[in-house]
Design a protein around this motif. Structure first.
Motif, PDB file in Angstrom:
ATOM      1  N   UNK A  26       0.815  -1.219   0.000  1.00  0.00           N
ATOM      2  CA  UNK A  26       0.000   0.000   0.000  1.00  0.00           C
ATOM      3  C   UNK A  26       0.852   1.274   0.000  1.00  0.00           C
ATOM      4  N   UNK A  27       2.120   1.166   0.409  1.00  0.00           N
ATOM      5  CA  UNK A  27       3.027   2.318   0.419  1.00  0.00           C
ATOM      6  C   UNK A  27       3.951   2.362  -0.800  1.00  0.00           C
ATOM      7  N   UNK A  28       3.905   1.322  -1.609  1.00  0.00           N
ATOM      8  CA  UNK A  28       4.868   1.128  -2.694  1.00  0.00           C
ATOM      9  C   UNK A  28       4.984   2.346  -3.623  1.00  0.00           C
ATOM     10  N   UNK A  29       3.876   2.804  -4.171  1.00  0.00           N
ATOM     11  CA  UNK A  29       3.904   3.905  -5.136  1.00  0.00           C
ATOM     12  C   UNK A  29       4.387   5.202  -4.507  1.00  0.00           C
ATOM     13  N   UNK A  55      24.688   6.537  -5.836  1.00  0.00           N
ATOM     14  CA  UNK A  55      24.411   5.381  -5.002  1.00  0.00           C
ATOM     15  C   UNK A  55      23.257   4.561  -5.571  1.00  0.00           C
ATOM     16  N   UNK A  56      23.168   3.327  -5.107  1.00  0.00           N
ATOM     17  CA  UNK A  56      22.173   2.379  -5.595  1.00  0.00           C
ATOM     18  C   UNK A  56      21.332   1.863  -4.427  1.00  0.00           C
ATOM     19  N   UNK A  57      20.146   1.365  -4.786  1.00  0.00           N
ATOM     20  CA  UNK A  57      19.236   0.837  -3.775  1.00  0.00           C
ATOM     21  C   UNK A  57      18.397  -0.269  -4.399  1.00  0.00           C
ATOM     22  N   UNK A  58      18.160  -1.320  -3.614  1.00  0.00           N
ATOM     23  CA  UNK A  58      17.249  -2.389  -4.011  1.00  0.00           C
ATOM     24  C   UNK A  58      15.964  -2.202  -3.206  1.00  0.00           C
ATOM     25  N   UNK A  59      14.820  -2.270  -3.873  1.00  0.00           N
ATOM     26  CA  UNK A  59      13.526  -2.134  -3.210  1.00  0.00           C
ATOM     27  C   UNK A  59      12.727  -3.409  -3.465  1.00  0.00           C
ATOM     28  N   UNK A  60      12.210  -4.000  -2.381  1.00  0.00           N
ATOM     29  CA  UNK A  60      11.422  -5.235  -2.489  1.00  0.00           C
ATOM     30  C   UNK A  60      10.030  -4.978  -1.910  1.00  0.00           C
ATOM     31  N   UNK A  61       9.013  -5.444  -2.657  1.00  0.00           N
ATOM     32  CA  UNK A  61       7.628  -5.339  -2.192  1.00  0.00           C
ATOM     33  C   UNK A  61       6.934  -6.656  -2.506  1.00  0.00           C
ATOM     34  N   UNK A 103      -1.522 -14.374  -2.997  1.00  0.00           N
ATOM     35  CA  UNK A 103      -0.729 -15.328  -3.776  1.00  0.00           C
ATOM     36  C   UNK A 103      -1.477 -15.846  -4.997  1.00  0.00           C
ATOM     37  N   UNK A 104      -2.803 -15.887  -4.937  1.00  0.00           N
ATOM     38  CA  UNK A 104      -3.603 -16.384  -6.060  1.00  0.00           C
ATOM     39  C   UNK A 104      -3.686 -15.357  -7.186  1.00  0.00           C
ATOM     40  N   UNK A 105      -3.768 -14.095  -6.840  1.00  0.00           N
ATOM     41  CA  UNK A 105      -3.852 -13.019  -7.829  1.00  0.00           C
ATOM     42  C   UNK A 105      -2.955 -11.863  -7.357  1.00  0.00           C
ATOM     43  N   UNK A 106      -1.642 -11.975  -7.618  1.00  0.00           N
ATOM     44  CA  UNK A 106      -0.724 -10.937  -7.141  1.00  0.00           C
ATOM     45  C   UNK A 106      -0.895  -9.629  -7.921  1.00  0.00           C
ATOM     46  N   UNK A 107      -1.176  -8.556  -7.188  1.00  0.00           N
ATOM     47  CA  UNK A 107      -1.385  -7.243  -7.793  1.00  0.00           C
ATOM     48  C   UNK A 107      -0.554  -6.214  -7.040  1.00  0.00           C
ATOM     49  N   UNK A 108       0.163  -5.375  -7.793  1.00  0.00           N
ATOM     50  CA  UNK A 108       0.921  -4.256  -7.225  1.00  0.00           C
ATOM     51  C   UNK A 108       0.698  -3.029  -8.090  1.00  0.00           C
ATOM     52  N   UNK A 109       1.016  -1.867  -7.557  1.00  0.00           N
ATOM     53  CA  UNK A 109       0.884  -0.629  -8.317  1.00  0.00           C
ATOM     54  C   UNK A 109       1.946  -0.571  -9.416  1.00  0.00           C
ATOM     55  N   UNK A 160       2.211 -11.498 -12.304  1.00  0.00           N
ATOM     56  CA  UNK A 160       2.001 -10.368 -11.398  1.00  0.00           C
ATOM     57  C   UNK A 160       1.318  -9.256 -12.188  1.00  0.00           C
ATOM     58  N   UNK A 161       0.175  -8.800 -11.694  1.00  0.00           N
ATOM     59  CA  UNK A 161      -0.567  -7.720 -12.350  1.00  0.00           C
ATOM     60  C   UNK A 161      -0.128  -6.380 -11.789  1.00  0.00           C
ATOM     61  N   UNK A 162      -0.057  -5.368 -12.651  1.00  0.00           N
ATOM     62  CA  UNK A 162       0.359  -4.029 -12.233  1.00  0.00           C
ATOM     63  C   UNK A 162      -0.784  -3.064 -12.477  1.00  0.00           C
ATOM     64  N   UNK A 163      -1.388  -2.645 -11.368  1.00  0.00           N
ATOM     65  CA  UNK A 163      -2.532  -1.749 -11.423  1.00  0.00           C
ATOM     66  C   UNK A 163      -2.101  -0.382 -11.954  1.00  0.00           C
ATOM     67  N   UNK A 164      -2.783   0.083 -12.996  1.00  0.00           N
ATOM     68  CA  UNK A 164      -2.453   1.373 -13.590  1.00  0.00           C
ATOM     69  C   UNK A 164      -1.562   1.256 -14.819  1.00  0.00           C
ATOM     70  N   UNK A 165      -1.121   0.050 -15.145  1.00  0.00           N
ATOM     71  CA  UNK A 165      -0.316  -0.143 -16.357  1.00  0.00           C
ATOM     72  C   UNK A 165      -1.250  -0.094 -17.554  1.00  0.00           C
ATOM     73  N   UNK A 166      -0.925   0.721 -18.552  1.00  0.00           N
ATOM     74  CA  UNK A 166      -1.851   0.946 -19.660  1.00  0.00           C
ATOM     75  C   UNK A 166      -1.713  -0.056 -20.816  1.00  0.00           C
ATOM     76  N   UNK A 167      -0.731  -0.967 -20.746  1.00  0.00           N
ATOM     77  CA  UNK A 167      -0.530  -1.907 -21.848  1.00  0.00           C
ATOM     78  C   UNK A 167       0.037  -3.219 -21.326  1.00  0.00           C
ATOM     79  N   UNK A 168      -0.611  -3.800 -20.343  1.00  0.00           N
ATOM     80  CA  UNK A 168      -0.099  -5.011 -19.705  1.00  0.00           C
ATOM     81  C   UNK A 168      -0.476  -6.230 -20.537  1.00  0.00           C
TER      82      UNK A 168
END
Length: 198
Positions: free
Chosen positions: A37-40, A91-97, A102-108, A130-138
């Motif tokens: 919920x904080x990802x975006x 500098x670099x950073x790895x971000x994990x969300x 598990x049945x229908x993985x959705x992220x922003x 993995x579905x991406x909410x807001x992606x216009x051409x998934x």
């Protein structure tokens, strides 16, 4: 004297505060874990805040943790891992969300933050589902549009579900159930006492 990683860690804690679920330093790299919920909002702050300025999304990929640690994993199954680069601060950073379901993985989707996320998110959708909410051409990007399933999921069979072949009688490509018999190949190991020594 503080190191660059210590400066980055302090900046992340100051800017993101409670939005940080976990921040670990291992092998000279920082990994930030955030809630879905904080990802975006976190990703926008990482790009826009003057103390962070991660201008570039280097990579984004899906991960299936279902067999991680030889099946001892006790968390959500699907995650998205992003690698960010700040050219301003060098500098670099790895971000994990992790996706909640598990049945229908959705992220922003991050395409409004970094347009380069477009193809990466399509790849994660294609291979992991993995579905991406807001992606216009998934849509699929590396497998055929009629492909069934997501081949990088740990429960996807190595031989797949269907095979494609050209049928000379019909003069077209056809799909049919897999005809390959699954088999386990055990390599023959030869141990010679003085192998390679003359």
């Amino acid at each position: 004297m503080t190191t660059k990683l210590e400066t980055l860690e302090a900046s992340l804690r100051a800017v993101l505060g409670e939005q940080i679920q976990d921040l670990t330093l291992a092998l000279g790299e920082l990994t930030l874990r955030v809630k879905p919920e904080d990802y975006l909002s976190v990703m926008r702050a990482l790009r826009d805040h003057a103390d962070l300025r991660f201008e570039e999304l280097i990579d984004l990929c899906g991960v299936d943790y279902s067999t991680y640690g030889e099946g001892a994993w006790d968390g959500a199954r699907f995650a998205v891992v992003s690698h960010l680069l700040s050219m301003t601060h060098n500098w670099r950073l790895r971000v994990r969300v992790f996706a909640v379901d598990d049945e229908l993985p959705v992220l922003a989707s991050l395409i409004d933050v970094w347009p380069s996320a477009n193809w990466y998110e399509r790849e994660a959708f294609d291979f992991f589902g993995i579905l991406f909410e807001g992606h216009n051409d998934l849509r699929r990007i590396l497998t055929d549009y009629g492909f069934i399933g997501h081949p990088f999921r740990k429960d996807f069979p190595v031989s797949g579900y269907v095979e494609m072949r050209y049928d000379p009688e019909q003069k077209r490509v056809i799909y049919q159930p897999v005809t390959i018999e699954p088999r386990e190949i055990v390599p023959r190991v030869i141990r010679e006492e003085h192998y390679g020594i003359k």
